[in-house]
Scaffold this motif. Structure first.
Motif, mmCIF file in Angstrom:
data_model
loop_
_atom_site.group_PDB
_atom_site.id
_atom_site.type_symbol
_atom_site.label_atom_id
_atom_site.label_comp_id
_atom_site.label_asym_id
_atom_site.label_seq_id
_atom_site.Cartn_x
_atom_site.Cartn_y
_atom_site.Cartn_z
ATOM 1 N N ASP A 23 20.151 4.203 -2.942
ATOM 2 C CA ASP A 23 20.723 4.531 -1.631
ATOM 3 C C ASP A 23 22.163 4.054 -1.479
ATOM 4 O OD1 ASP A 23 18.276 5.654 -0.821
ATOM 5 O OD2 ASP A 23 17.517 3.689 -0.245
ATOM 6 N N LEU A 24 22.887 3.954 -2.602
ATOM 7 C CA LEU A 24 24.252 3.415 -2.516
ATOM 8 C C LEU A 24 25.107 3.952 -3.650
ATOM 9 C CD1 LEU A 24 25.189 -0.292 -1.916
ATOM 10 C CD2 LEU A 24 26.026 0.860 -3.966
ATOM 11 N N VAL A 25 26.340 4.338 -3.315
ATOM 12 C CA VAL A 25 27.328 4.738 -4.317
ATOM 13 C C VAL A 25 28.692 4.180 -3.914
ATOM 14 C CG1 VAL A 25 28.614 6.664 -5.317
ATOM 15 C CG2 VAL A 25 26.159 6.872 -5.002
ATOM 16 N N TYR A 26 29.384 3.559 -4.869
ATOM 17 C CA TYR A 26 30.776 3.147 -4.690
ATOM 18 C C TYR A 26 31.621 3.896 -5.723
ATOM 19 C CZ TYR A 26 29.159 -1.062 -2.129
ATOM 20 O OH TYR A 26 28.580 -1.942 -1.236
ATOM 21 N N TYR A 27 32.808 4.335 -5.325
ATOM 22 C CA TYR A 27 33.743 4.952 -6.271
ATOM 23 C C TYR A 27 35.159 4.517 -5.919
ATOM 24 C CZ TYR A 27 36.691 8.317 -8.693
ATOM 25 O OH TYR A 27 37.658 8.871 -9.473
ATOM 26 N N PHE A 28 35.889 4.002 -6.907
ATOM 27 C CA PHE A 28 37.271 3.590 -6.653
ATOM 28 C C PHE A 28 38.219 4.226 -7.662
ATOM 29 C CE2 PHE A 28 35.667 0.088 -9.424
ATOM 30 C CZ PHE A 28 36.618 0.131 -10.443
ATOM 31 N N ILE A 29 39.463 4.345 -7.243
ATOM 32 C CA ILE A 29 40.526 4.796 -8.136
ATOM 33 C C ILE A 29 41.643 3.768 -8.138
ATOM 34 C CG2 ILE A 29 40.014 7.254 -7.862
ATOM 35 C CD1 ILE A 29 42.382 7.470 -5.955
ATOM 36 N N MET A 30 42.282 3.629 -9.293
ATOM 37 C CA MET A 30 43.430 2.746 -9.447
ATOM 38 C C MET A 30 44.548 3.556 -10.089
ATOM 39 S SD MET A 30 41.407 -0.664 -10.785
ATOM 40 C CE MET A 30 42.498 -1.877 -10.043
ATOM 41 N N ARG A 39 48.229 8.334 -3.549
ATOM 42 C CA ARG A 39 47.025 9.069 -3.166
ATOM 43 C C ARG A 39 46.241 8.339 -2.086
ATOM 44 N NH1 ARG A 39 43.745 10.290 -8.554
ATOM 45 N NH2 ARG A 39 44.528 8.255 -9.155
ATOM 46 N N ILE A 40 45.430 9.111 -1.378
ATOM 47 C CA ILE A 40 44.467 8.580 -0.430
ATOM 48 C C ILE A 40 43.180 9.394 -0.555
ATOM 49 C CG2 ILE A 40 46.134 7.671 1.239
ATOM 50 C CD1 ILE A 40 45.703 10.215 2.904
ATOM 51 N N GLY A 47 31.781 15.764 1.408
ATOM 52 C CA GLY A 47 32.117 14.593 0.597
ATOM 53 C C GLY A 47 33.505 14.069 0.894
ATOM 54 N N ILE A 48 34.313 13.915 -0.161
ATOM 55 C CA ILE A 48 35.702 13.486 -0.003
ATOM 56 C C ILE A 48 36.574 14.213 -1.018
ATOM 57 C CG2 ILE A 48 35.092 11.176 0.841
ATOM 58 C CD1 ILE A 48 35.932 10.123 -1.976
ATOM 59 N N ARG A 49 37.873 14.136 -0.807
ATOM 60 C CA ARG A 49 38.835 14.635 -1.785
ATOM 61 C C ARG A 49 40.011 13.677 -1.842
ATOM 62 N NH1 ARG A 49 43.122 17.237 0.969
ATOM 63 N NH2 ARG A 49 42.628 17.771 3.127
ATOM 64 N N THR A 50 40.771 13.753 -2.919
ATOM 65 C CA THR A 50 42.012 12.998 -3.001
ATOM 66 C C THR A 50 43.135 13.853 -2.427
ATOM 67 O OG1 THR A 50 42.474 13.804 -5.234
ATOM 68 C CG2 THR A 50 41.271 11.721 -5.050
ATOM 69 N N ASN A 205 41.939 2.819 1.925
ATOM 70 C CA ASN A 205 43.144 3.387 1.318
ATOM 71 C C ASN A 205 44.296 2.402 1.428
ATOM 72 O OD1 ASN A 205 42.459 6.283 0.613
ATOM 73 N ND2 ASN A 205 41.880 6.309 2.784
ATOM 74 N N LYS A 206 44.806 1.963 0.288
ATOM 75 C CA LYS A 206 45.916 1.018 0.270
ATOM 76 C C LYS A 206 47.142 1.601 0.972
ATOM 77 C CE LYS A 206 48.814 -1.698 -2.859
ATOM 78 N NZ LYS A 206 49.112 -2.011 -4.288
ATOM 79 N N ASN A 207 47.394 2.899 0.772
ATOM 80 C CA ASN A 207 48.572 3.521 1.366
ATOM 81 C C ASN A 207 48.478 3.645 2.880
ATOM 82 O OD1 ASN A 207 50.318 4.068 -0.893
ATOM 83 N ND2 ASN A 207 48.836 5.581 -1.586
ATOM 84 N N LEU A 208 47.286 3.438 3.428
ATOM 85 C CA LEU A 208 47.126 3.482 4.886
ATOM 86 C C LEU A 208 46.976 2.078 5.470
ATOM 87 C CD1 LEU A 208 44.751 6.562 5.284
ATOM 88 C CD2 LEU A 208 47.244 6.476 5.371
ATOM 89 N N GLY A 209 47.260 1.086 4.616
ATOM 90 C CA GLY A 209 47.254 -0.285 5.110
ATOM 91 C C GLY A 209 45.938 -1.009 5.035
#
Length: 210
Positions: A23-30, A39-40, A47-50, A205-209
């Motif tokens: 019941d859990l998923v984590y996904y990160f980008i560097m 990117r954000i 779902g999500i998109r970059t 999102n790092k770019n959003l603070g």
């Protein structure tokens, strides 16, 4: 079982990473380049998109703009590239990935990592990697896992030139809270983090603070 936060703190650049638990998923980008760091994550209907944080600074979008997460029926698909769409188009995790291979970014030959979490708690993970000029496709199937236990796979073992491809089976790790994972990622290289815990989605999102 490895402590996931320690693993992240001690590795400045695992690249992209997927952690799957029940019941859990984590996904990160560097990112190391300006293009990768620009990117954000944004939510989509399934779902999500970059997305480029500053469109004026976007260079080659081919390997950095994609849908990392999409639903496929009652399953959740997460990947580090446009193979998400390939899997959903085929309606089958393995069939879709058998048509794809590693990324064409010589000399790194970045592997394509993917996972699917099924409604019954079972899940599958995959890595498509460059080996001796050919594509090695590895699949790992799990009937489920215990509470506070997860499995982690990343594109790279760590920083380097060329970047060393992840090797071996997905790592058995602890499952920290989303904000703890975000804090443990290298401050210079982290870009975005997606977490889905029992259907509750959070984006960092790092770019959003964040």
């Amino acid at each position: 079982m490895l402590d996931f936060l320690t693993l992240l703190r001690e590795n400045p650049y695992p690249g992209r990473g997927i952690l799957v638990s029940r019941d859990l998923v984590y996904y990160f980008i560097m990112g190391r380049s300006a293009n990768s760091r620009n990117r954000i994550f944004v939510k989509t209907e399934d779902g999500i998109r970059t997305e480029a944080h500053d469109p004026a600074k976007l260079e080659d979008p081919s390997l950095i703009i994609y849908h990392p997460v999409r639903t496929m029926g009652d399953a959740l698909v997460v990947t580090n590239g446009d193979q998400t769409d390939t899997i959903c188009q085929h309606g089958d995790f393995r069939k879709g990935l058998m048509t794809r291979e590693y990324e064409p970014d010589e000399p790194n030959w970045t592997p394509r990592i993917s996972a699917i979490l099924n409604a019954d708690g079972s899940f599958e993970m995959s890595i498509l990697k460059h080996k001796n000029g050919r594509c090695l496709r590895e699949f790992f199937c799990y009937e489920g896992c215990d509470e506070n236990q997860g499995y982690f796979i990343s594109t790279y073992q760590g920083d380097g030139n060329p970047l060393p491809t992840f090797a071996g089976e997905p790592l058995e790790v602890t499952v920290p809270k989303p904000e703890e994972v975000w804090a443990a990622l290298n401050g210079d290289n982290k870009v975005s983090l997606y977490t889905n815990v029992n259907g509750e989605v959070r984006l960092f999102n790092k770019n959003l603070g964040d």
